[in-house]
Design a protein around this motif. Structure first.
Motif, PDB file in Angstrom:
ATOM      1  N   VAL A  87     -27.747 -46.312  -1.236  1.00 34.22           N
ATOM      2  CA  VAL A  87     -27.404 -46.130   0.173  1.00 34.22           C
ATOM      3  C   VAL A  87     -26.641 -47.358   0.655  1.00 34.22           C
ATOM      4  N   GLU A  88     -25.700 -47.129   1.579  1.00 31.36           N
ATOM      5  CA  GLU A  88     -25.038 -48.255   2.242  1.00 31.36           C
ATOM      6  C   GLU A  88     -25.637 -48.411   3.627  1.00 31.36           C
ATOM      7  N   ALA A  89     -26.119 -49.609   3.924  1.00 32.95           N
ATOM      8  CA  ALA A  89     -26.673 -49.904   5.245  1.00 32.95           C
ATOM      9  C   ALA A  89     -25.520 -50.203   6.209  1.00 32.95           C
ATOM     10  N   VAL A  92     -25.100 -53.696   1.267  1.00 34.12           N
ATOM     11  CA  VAL A  92     -25.015 -54.287   2.605  1.00 34.12           C
ATOM     12  C   VAL A  92     -23.674 -54.997   2.735  1.00 34.12           C
ATOM     13  N   ASN A  93     -23.026 -54.819   3.900  1.00 32.00           N
ATOM     14  CA  ASN A  93     -21.727 -55.455   4.141  1.00 32.00           C
ATOM     15  C   ASN A  93     -21.908 -56.910   4.559  1.00 32.00           C
ATOM     16  N   ILE A  94     -21.090 -57.765   4.005  1.00 31.28           N
ATOM     17  CA  ILE A  94     -21.131 -59.193   4.337  1.00 31.28           C
ATOM     18  C   ILE A  94     -19.751 -59.615   4.853  1.00 31.28           C
ATOM     19  N   ALA A 138     -15.990 -44.539  -4.696  1.00 24.61           N
ATOM     20  CA  ALA A 138     -14.976 -44.157  -3.712  1.00 24.61           C
ATOM     21  C   ALA A 138     -15.678 -43.813  -2.410  1.00 24.61           C
ATOM     22  N   GLU A 139     -15.150 -44.317  -1.285  1.00 26.53           N
ATOM     23  CA  GLU A 139     -15.764 -44.028   0.020  1.00 26.53           C
ATOM     24  C   GLU A 139     -14.864 -43.099   0.819  1.00 26.53           C
ATOM     25  N   GLY A 140     -15.438 -42.480   1.834  1.00 22.85           N
ATOM     26  CA  GLY A 140     -14.656 -41.611   2.715  1.00 22.85           C
ATOM     27  C   GLY A 140     -14.305 -40.276   2.094  1.00 22.85           C
ATOM     28  N   LEU A 178     -24.005 -56.707  -2.480  1.00 25.03           N
ATOM     29  CA  LEU A 178     -23.373 -57.201  -1.264  1.00 25.03           C
ATOM     30  C   LEU A 178     -21.893 -56.830  -1.319  1.00 25.03           C
ATOM     31  N   GLU A 179     -21.419 -56.153  -0.271  1.00 23.54           N
ATOM     32  CA  GLU A 179     -20.026 -55.706  -0.232  1.00 23.54           C
ATOM     33  C   GLU A 179     -19.185 -56.691   0.566  1.00 23.54           C
ATOM     34  N   MET A 180     -18.124 -57.153  -0.053  1.00 28.24           N
ATOM     35  CA  MET A 180     -17.244 -58.134   0.601  1.00 28.24           C
ATOM     36  C   MET A 180     -15.792 -57.737   0.426  1.00 28.24           C
TER      37      MET A 180
HETATM   38 CA    CA Z   1     -18.687 -51.283   2.949  1.00 31.67          CA
END
Ligand code: CA
Ligand code: C2E
Ligand code: CA
Ligand code: CA
Length: 274
Positions: free
Chosen positions: A57-59, A111-113, A230-232, A143-145
């Motif tokens: 999951v992406e928070a 989690v986005n950073i 892949a997102e979206g 951690l997504e950067m």
């Molecule tokens: Ca993201």
């Protein structure tokens, strides 16, 4: 009147004062919101591209501003970044999410950073504290950067990455294809995962050129043994093209919108999504 920076004077614009005032109020409210626990977290499912089972999951942060209603992250995240609130906000989201993950021991957490957090020398220590306080296994955390910080301060970024890796967390290069992202960064900094931005996925509907570009991008990542999310993803056709190109994980409205934990529970009960 106001100096527009080129030595010319533009007429006084009352609208600009109003905007500045509103922005200032937004910032004050955001500060209060973070301190009083008004920031919540929603979770978007990420599925295995072949089985469609939820693997992660992406928070994503949410703010329901008192007396105003929801404010979009694209609005309040930049304000948090500009006003120095992002460190506190980011750690608050991580803390929420790590606690929530007790319910989903088989899933990974993204989690986005923000670059600003990463720049803070105390950041790695804060992350470590959250893991200790919540009992979270760092190996479950990604951690997504974005590439921004890596372009501007490559040496310091590499140092901070090394310290994070020592904790056991993994790092994803987010929004790939949205900015100046280059596959070179993947190797240079040893990212553990690549996230294809929604703009590249949407472009697939435009024809074979976009499909070829996607295939080449994913092939390069895979040649470095870097898995690709892949997102979206909104349509079946996109999902098929992305799976064929070699993406191993998919995320998007087709599989589920960001939602409350209870909705993730329901999706997990059903097994595959959609
Ligand atoms: Ca993201
Ligand atoms: P992002 O990291 O690229 O996250 C994905 C965004 O795309 C999310 O928007 C998500 O709701 C949206 N999305 C997912 N699937 C689809 C789809 O199929 N179609 C469409 N149209 N949109 C989809 P959201 O939640 O509004 O967040 C926007 C951005 O705000 C995020 O982009 C991220 O950069 C930032 N953000 C959100 N939460 C946090 C946070 O806790 N910390 C930091 N630093 N940034 C955050
Ligand atoms: Ca994105
Ligand atoms: Ca992003």
């Amino acid at each position: 009147s106001k100096d527009n920076g080129r030595g010319c004077w533009t007429p006084y614009d009352p609208q600009m004062d109003i905007e500045r005032e509103e922005r200032h109020q937004l910032e004050l409210d955001l500060r209060t919101a973070i301190q009083s626990g008004e920031i919540t977290v929603v979770y978007q499912p990420v599925v295995n591209a072949n089985s469609f089972e939820i693997v992660s999951v992406e928070a994503l942060a949410r703010w329901n501003r008192k007396g105003h209603g929801p404010v979009a992250p694209d609005v309040f995240i930049p304000i948090a970044e500009a006003s120095g609130l992002i460190d506190e906000l980011g750690i608050c989201v991580l803390h929420h999410a790590c606690r929530q993950m007790h319910d989903w021991p088989d899933l990974r957490l993204s989690v986005n950073i923000s670059p600003g957090q990463f720049r803070d020398p105390a950041f790695v220590g804060h992350v470590e504290t959250v893991f200790r306080e919540t009992g979270m296994d760092p190996r479950r955390v990604v951690l997504e950067m974005t590439e921004t910080y890596f372009i501007h301060s490559p040496e310091r970024a590499a140092q901070a990455l090394k310290r994070l890796r020592r904790l056991g967390v993994r790092i994803a290069l987010d929004d790939f294809g949205a900015g100046f992202s280059s596959v070179g960064y993947l190797r240079q900094f040893g990212f553990d995962r690549m996230k294809i931005d929604r703009s590249m996925v949407t472009a697939l509907d435009g024809g074979p050129k976009a499909v070829e570009m996607l295939q080449a991008t994913v092939a390069l990542a895979r040649s470095l043994d870097i898995p690709v999310t892949a997102e979206g993803v909104e349509t079946e056709a996109q999902a098929v093209a992305l799976r064929l190109a070699g993406c191993d994980e998919l995320q998007g409205y087709l599989f589920g919108r960001p939602c409350e934990p209870a909705e993730i529970d329901r999706l997990r009960c059903r097994g595959q999504v959609p």
